[in-house]
Scaffold this motif. Structure first.
Motif, PDB file in Angstrom:
ATOM      1  N   ALA A 186       0.681   2.477   9.545  1.00 30.88           N
ATOM      2  CA  ALA A 186       0.465   1.030   9.635  1.00 30.88           C
ATOM      3  C   ALA A 186       1.074   0.290   8.458  1.00 30.88           C
ATOM      4  O   ALA A 186       1.491  -0.867   8.583  1.00 30.88           O
ATOM      5  CB  ALA A 186      -1.035   0.742   9.713  1.00 30.88           C
ATOM      6  N   TYR A 187       1.149   0.955   7.312  1.00 28.67           N
ATOM      7  CA  TYR A 187       1.638   0.290   6.084  1.00 28.67           C
ATOM      8  C   TYR A 187       2.383   1.324   5.243  1.00 28.67           C
ATOM      9  O   TYR A 187       1.785   2.242   4.682  1.00 28.67           O
ATOM     10  CB  TYR A 187       0.460  -0.309   5.310  1.00 28.67           C
ATOM     11  CG  TYR A 187       0.833  -0.962   3.993  1.00 28.67           C
ATOM     12  CD1 TYR A 187       1.855  -1.902   3.904  1.00 28.67           C
ATOM     13  CD2 TYR A 187       0.141  -0.619   2.825  1.00 28.67           C
ATOM     14  CE1 TYR A 187       2.177  -2.497   2.691  1.00 28.67           C
ATOM     15  CE2 TYR A 187       0.437  -1.211   1.610  1.00 28.67           C
ATOM     16  CZ  TYR A 187       1.471  -2.150   1.546  1.00 28.67           C
ATOM     17  OH  TYR A 187       1.790  -2.744   0.347  1.00 28.67           O
ATOM     18  N   ALA A 188       3.688   1.197   5.176  1.00 33.28           N
ATOM     19  CA  ALA A 188       4.532   2.195   4.502  1.00 33.28           C
ATOM     20  C   ALA A 188       4.187   2.345   3.027  1.00 33.28           C
ATOM     21  O   ALA A 188       4.395   3.405   2.429  1.00 33.28           O
ATOM     22  CB  ALA A 188       6.006   1.818   4.660  1.00 33.28           C
ATOM     23  N   GLY A 189       3.638   1.292   2.430  1.00 26.70           N
ATOM     24  CA  GLY A 189       3.328   1.353   0.998  1.00 26.70           C
ATOM     25  C   GLY A 189       2.011   2.018   0.681  1.00 26.70           C
ATOM     26  O   GLY A 189       1.674   2.204  -0.503  1.00 26.70           O
ATOM     27  N   TYR A 190       1.237   2.406   1.713  1.00 25.11           N
ATOM     28  CA  TYR A 190      -0.086   2.964   1.474  1.00 25.11           C
ATOM     29  C   TYR A 190       0.002   4.237   0.620  1.00 25.11           C
ATOM     30  O   TYR A 190       0.698   5.188   0.955  1.00 25.11           O
ATOM     31  CB  TYR A 190      -0.770   3.265   2.810  1.00 25.11           C
ATOM     32  CG  TYR A 190      -2.179   3.786   2.689  1.00 25.11           C
ATOM     33  CD1 TYR A 190      -3.179   3.001   2.138  1.00 25.11           C
ATOM     34  CD2 TYR A 190      -2.503   5.066   3.132  1.00 25.11           C
ATOM     35  CE1 TYR A 190      -4.478   3.479   2.027  1.00 25.11           C
ATOM     36  CE2 TYR A 190      -3.799   5.557   3.038  1.00 25.11           C
ATOM     37  CZ  TYR A 190      -4.785   4.751   2.480  1.00 25.11           C
ATOM     38  OH  TYR A 190      -6.067   5.235   2.366  1.00 25.11           O
TER      39      TYR A 190
END
Length: 855
Positions: A67-71
């Motif tokens: 959902a969020y590549a930076g997680y």
């Protein structure tokens, strides 16, 4: 049902960083495993759950990453020392019968949430244990969180329920998600609302209830324009953060709570793995038996026959006929309760009387194989005899084979060397029956390490010498110590009053926090960073401030005098025996370098660097005779010259030069007669610093020069003493290849630190590799000297006896008429203890007190 759910990765991580790096002799890292199991045991004892689930993350990406590549993009991989422990821990937990839960695409937090939901549905209690606060959102009337940490190697748990969260955060558990959505989480790379931290987030949620309400009514809410602008700008990030921070409660895992009841596991495998990991202290805590896991090729121990004797006299002829005795001594409250002999397939338990003990100890036709001989030597000395023909001490052998172990009791050694224990209820019978097999296993291991001479010619004979020193003790002038204590107390009170007057108000000088407030708050002296407990007021900090204000010097003097009063005067008075002497205990198996340590009291720690500390030596005396004191001159540097085969250093010693002056002349490139006192002092610091692997930074602090100057001194030193330089490099490389270093006499120290991926840990291992062969050899030499001195005093029929060893110093108490002979014996035996390529030098003096003999 009460279900305990552990966040496996989190607790393992906290344990790993909360406990210093631990390894087995083979180099396997164990600190994380040890800390995790210690925490698990604490939780089990405190909560008594009906079931246990241990959740672990998997390496595969989760739905949050998608959902969020930076997680969690800033997360570094596990250090290798921790990564090695994870699969071993999981194997061990499974063998112990605990259920491990993981789910691809889901995090351990979601497993915690799903099991908490299952408990709530079934009306059960869920007890979550984790090192992360993320799980606080799961707290409810039926779910509590135990925040687990490891501090100073000890497990600590803080309980969070609904009331605790309200008290600490001012919100409900579910509102913890809203807080995180606004303040973000840098450790997980959850963005939150830029520019709003925990305080601002807390005020918003406490006032408006939820993220949904906040954004649903943002325009009409009474919020400062600047904060409102920040909220509006980060709207998308806030809702993304809410989703990322919400623990899911629907992971596809087994939610049948009955499946998490502890299973049988495989106790034998669990015990074997704990032994391999050298986690002996945890075996009993987890209900595991050492009997369950002998080595594969070791036969199971059959229960031998048993005989008990009120009078051991009938046993003596049998032992003499065999020419050997394998036995174990059982002690109760310091008294010898029984001796258990293993003889011809049977165990013979003797309730020892004095006549039997004297006859047995003195009989040199019976070779004795036992465990921990020093107290037995003490027992013999108290009976007026000597225990003869000792051939094996399993505690000393175990120490030589694994000097870093935490203990050397029979049960541990049997586990470590694959010796099965017989099925007796009484421990002394189990251990007595195991002694022959344990001796055989240790003898084989000692032979494989080529340490027979180290054990048989140094450690075993030394055990008697130490027992004799303990038995004789050291006379102390009690009345003079009491008077000195009163004098010190007056100085403490005077310094206390002067400090209070300087500061201007009454405070507790012994409280670091209050002292910090006085020095740095009231007086405004420069200080370091303030922590939760206040400013640091340790000795290093105060030394740097000594010249800035007169009160600092008084505080340092106050601490010195107060410690002398409490630790040495008051402490010594408590341990003086009825005979007027202190009987220190000398530990032969404590240090990793082979040095002897002293306790109750620690006579090796009597302060000598300050005049006020040296005064204490005046109270140690010979009651009716003299003390003869001899110490080695620069023993470690002489060992270094020999093992490094350094031409320059050997020349200095062979020519009888003052080594520190000669070093100064070489390093500062000037004639010997032009070397100043300051130059010699700096050279001395370099000489001893080199032995301990000192670096430029530490040396610069020690001698008060810049780091560059210190670096130049070290480089110039190594250029002049090229043999030392080559040795330093060579010994580290050898240690990396072999996994250990050793002394001239075969004493080893294993160095798994050299395998560490952590730079500081490897650097520590390299320093030890350079230093241990030197310091360990010096320890071996002083031990040889102690044995030679003790033997010769007895052989020449003298009354003088060795009563103390302090590092490189030996003290003999003797009648005045024996002074010259004892001085000669000390000097000859110490100097002749070993043959090196440079001469050993010992200097002797005498006097009624330790102070007089030393001066």
């Amino acid at each position: 049902m009460k279900l305990l759910v552990l966040d496996g990765n989190s607790i393992l991580n906290r344990a790993f960083y909360g406990i210093k790096l631990l390894t087995t002799k083979a180099g396997d890292f164990t600190n994380g495993i040890y800390g995790f199991l210690t925490m698990l045991k604490k939780l089990l004892d405190e909560t008594a759950p009906g079931g246990v689930a241990i959740a672990f993350d998997r390496k595969a990406p989760t739905f949050r990453h998608k959902a969020y590549a930076g997680y969690k993009a800033n997360r570094k991989g596990m250090p290798e020392e921790l990564a090695q422990q994870l699969p071993v821990l999981q194997e061990l937990l499974t063998d112990l019968g605990y259920r491990i839960v993981s789910c691809e695409g889901w995090e351990a937090d979601d497993i915690l949430g799903t099991l908490a939901a299952a408990c709530e549905r079934e009306g059960s209690q869920c007890l979550i244990a984790t090192g992360d606060r993320d799980s606080l959102q799961l707290v409810s009337d039926s779910t509590s969180v135990r925040l687990a940490t490891t501090k100073f190697g000890q497990p600590q748990v803080t309980l969070y329920d609904v009331e605790k969260i309200q008290e600490e955060y001012g919100v409900t558990p579910r509102q913890m998600i809203d807080l995180k959505a606004i303040q973000g989480d840098s450790s997980d790379c959850i963005p939150g609302v830029a520019g709003i931290g925990p305080k601002g987030a807390g005020e918003l949620i406490q006032k408006f209830g939820s993220l949904q309400y906040l954004y649903g009514h943002l325009e009409e809410l009474d919020i400062k324009p600047a904060m409102k602008a920040k909220l509006e700008k980060s709207r998308d990030n806030a809702f993304l953060s809410y989703d990322l921070g919400t623990i899911r409660r629907d992971a596809p895992i087994d939610t049948d709570l009955s499946h998490y009841e502890k299973g049988e596991g495989d106790p034998q495998k669990a015990a074997a793995l704990m032994v391999k990991l050298e986690l002996f202290s945890l075996l009993d805590k987890f209900g595991l038996s050492l009997n369950a896991q002998p080595q594969e090729d070791a036969p199971a121990a059959e229960r031998p026959g048993q005989k008990d004797y009120e009078d051991g006299a009938p046993l003596l002829p049998m032992l003499e006929d065999a020419g050997e005795a394998y036995f174990y001594a059982q002690w109760e409250a310091g008294e010898l309760a029984s001796l258990v002999f293993a003889h011809k397939g049977e165990v013979h338990r003797v309730k020892p009387d004095e006549a039997f003990l004297r006859a047995f100890f003195k009989n040199d036709r019976i070779q004795k194989y036992t465990h921990d001989t020093k107290p037995l030597h003490r027992q013999a000395l108290e009976l007026g005899c000597k225990m003869e023909a000792v051939r094996m001490d399993t505690a000393l052998a175990g120490y030589l084979l694994n000097p870093s172990a935490s203990g050397y009791d029979v049960e541990r050694l049997c586990a470590e060397y694959g010796v099965a224990l017989a099925d007796f209820e009484e421990p002394e019978l189990r251990f007595g029956a195991a002694i022959p097999g344990l001796c055989q296993a240790l003898e084989q291991a000692i032979a494989e390490n080529s340490q027979q001479e180290l054990l048989e010619a140094i450690e075993i004979p030394l055990s008697f010498v130490l027992a004799q020193m303990e038995h004789i003790g050291f006379y102390v002038d009690k009345e003079s110590i009491q008077a000195y204590g009163k004098e010190l107390e007056a100085q403490v009170n005077q310094l206390h009053d002067e400090i209070i007057e300087e500061v201007g108000y009454e405070f507790n000088i012994n409280s670091p926090k209050q002292l910090g407030e006085a020095l740095f708050g009231k007086l405004g002296l420069p200080h370091g960073k303030k922590t939760k407990s206040g400013w640091s007021t340790n000795a290093d900090v105060l030394e740097e401030l000594r010249l800035l204000h007169p009160v600092v010097d008084k505080v340092l003097r106050y601490r010195t005098v107060a410690k002398l009063k409490s630790t040495y005067c008051d402490g010594l008075l408590k341990v003086i025996g009825p005979d007027g002497r202190v009987h220190s205990t000398f530990n032969q198996t404590e240090t990793r370098t082979g040095r002897i340590s002293s306790a109750e009291p620690n006579l090796q720690n009597i302060p000598v660097r300050t005049p006020i500390g040296r005064e204490l030596r005046k109270f140690f005396a010979s009651e009716h005779g003299l003390l003869v004191d001899a110490d080695y001159s620069q023993i470690e540097l002489r060992v270094l010259a020999h093992v490094a085969d350094d031409a320059a250093m050997k020349e200095d010693f062979l020519e009888g030069r003052d080594i520190h002056t000669a070093t100064a002349a070489r390093v500062f490139q000037m004639p010997v007669d032009m070397v100043t006192k300051d130059m010699r002092s700096k050279a001395k610091a370099v000489n001893f610093g080199i032995v301990y692997g000192i670096g430029a930074f530490s040396l610069s602090k020690d001698i008060g020069v810049t780091r560059k100057e210190a670096d130049d001194y070290i480089k110039e030193y190594l250029k002049n003493y090229s043999g030392v330089d080559a040795y330093m490099k060579r010994v580290v490389e050898q240690a990396k290849e072999q996994g250990y270093v050793e002394t001239l006499f075969g004493r080893r120290r294993y160095l798994p630190e050299l395998k560490s991926g952590n730079f500081n840990m490897r650097a520590f291992g390299e320093r030890v590799a350079r230093n241990m062969p030197i310091q360990g050899a010096a320890a071996d030499i002083i031990k040889i000297a102690m044995i030679r001195v003790s033997d010769r005093l007895a052989r020449e029929g003298l009354q003088g006896r060795l009563i103390l060893q302090v590092h490189d110093e030996l003290i003999v108490e003797c009648p005045p008429e024996e002074r010259e002979q004892v001085e000669r014996i000390l000097q000859e035996e110490m100097e002749g203890a070993v043959s090196l390529s440079v001469p050993m030098v010992a200097e002797a003096g005498s006097g009624r007190t330790w102070f007089e003999a030393k001066e």
